[in-house]
Design an enzyme around this catalytic site. Structure first.
Site, short mmCIF file in Angstrom:
data_model
loop_
_atom_site.label_atom_id
_atom_site.label_comp_id
_atom_site.label_asym_id
_atom_site.label_seq_id
_atom_site.Cartn_x
_atom_site.Cartn_y
_atom_site.Cartn_z
N HIS A 112 0.83 -0.80 -0.12
CA HIS A 112 -0.14 -0.27 -0.14
C HIS A 112 1.03 1.50 -0.24
O HIS A 112 1.08 2.21 -0.76
CB HIS A 112 -1.07 0.41 1.22
CG HIS A 112 -1.75 0.62 1.00
ND1 HIS A 112 -3.26 1.01 0.97
CD2 HIS A 112 -1.66 2.43 1.81
CE1 HIS A 112 -3.62 2.11 1.30
NE2 HIS A 112 -3.64 2.44 1.58
N GLU A 113 1.79 1.25 0.20
CA GLU A 113 2.68 3.00 0.64
C GLU A 113 3.56 2.77 -0.59
O GLU A 113 3.69 3.96 -0.63
CB GLU A 113 3.72 2.84 1.88
CG GLU A 113 2.71 2.03 3.62
CD GLU A 113 1.22 3.29 3.88
OE1 GLU A 113 1.28 4.54 3.08
OE2 GLU A 113 0.46 3.23 4.33
N HIS A 116 2.01 5.18 -2.83
CA HIS A 116 1.95 6.09 -2.58
C HIS A 116 3.45 6.64 -2.93
O HIS A 116 3.67 7.38 -3.61
CB HIS A 116 1.62 6.23 -0.99
CG HIS A 116 0.77 6.05 -0.68
ND1 HIS A 116 -0.73 6.60 -1.63
CD2 HIS A 116 -0.10 5.66 0.35
CE1 HIS A 116 -2.32 6.31 -0.89
NE2 HIS A 116 -1.32 5.58 0.78
#
Length: 233
Positions: A112-113, A116
């Protein structure tokens, strides 16, 4: 603006170790031999074995943003409501060592990160002032990281709704925005709705929605072989 107020509006209050002046660590034994050590081990395993993470790391390297474990990841104690975050100011991924206890959870958070971080690398994202940019990256992260896989949703007792994957992505993006920005739910919902279709259909660098680890493995294989394909054209 008062510094404390600004930190709250940008979500930094959820990550107290980001403000070293205010944070007091626990005992060395607790930090080194339990949460932090386990966090580092699980992070290394995710980076070496997860097809999601391996593809993202390769894509970032190809884009000129090579990721180094010691520089770009930080295992820290966080507020009990979050598992991780991307700190655009330092280009670091924060992993909440006190809240991540299973390898599957660590792999999801890392993925998920990293999405980003990939967006930060490839686009001029204004994380702090443009809520549409933030919403788009949150939609992509929820969509592509495995956050909304069937198994994860069943484990949360969420299933059986038409277009459930889309609704899961929308809901998780909305909650992420509300956690780190001081805006109303109505405003956040409008922002998510405005960018949802475009960002939901942006599957870079996977080329598809990797609904399972097997899907991610195929996407990683295709990404690794992309140069061979173009060379044969």
């Amino acid at each position: 603006m008062d510094q404390t107020k600004q930190e709250e509006q940008h979500g930094y209050d959820l990550f107290p170790e980001r403000n070293k002046a205010k944070y007091t660590k626990g005992s060395i034994g607790e930090s080194l031999f339990t949460f932090n050590h386990k966090c580092q081990v699980m992070l290394q395993f995710a980076m070496e074995t997860s097809p999601y993470a391996k593809l993202l790391l390769s894509a970032m390297k190809s884009s000129g943003c090579q990721v180094f474990k010691d520089r770009h990841f930080s295992c820290e104690d966080c507020d009990g409501t979050v598992s991780g975050g991307f700190d655009a100011a330092s280009s670091q991924i924060v992993l909440c060592q006190n809240n991540i206890h299973q390898q599957s959870h660590m792999t999801r958070v890392v993925t998920h990160e990293l999405i980003h971080a990939f967006d930060h690398c490839r686009a001029n994202v204004d994380w702090f002032n443009n809520y549409r940019h933030l919403a788009c990256s949150e939609i992509r992260a929820a969509n592509l990281s495995g956050d909304c896989t069937f198994n994860n949703e069943v484990a949360r007792f969420n299933f059986g709704v038409k277009q459930h994957h889309q609704e899961c992505v929308r809901g998780r993006a909305l909650r992420s925005i509300l956690a780190v920005r001081n805006i109303s739910r109505k405003e956040a919902e409008k922002i998510v709705d405005d960018v949802f279709d475009t960002c939901f259909n942006d599957h870079a660098p996977f080329g598809r929605i990797p609904h399972t680890k097997k899907d991610a493995g195929f996407a990683n294989r295709d990404y690794e072989n992309r140069d061979r394909y173009y060379a044969n054209l």
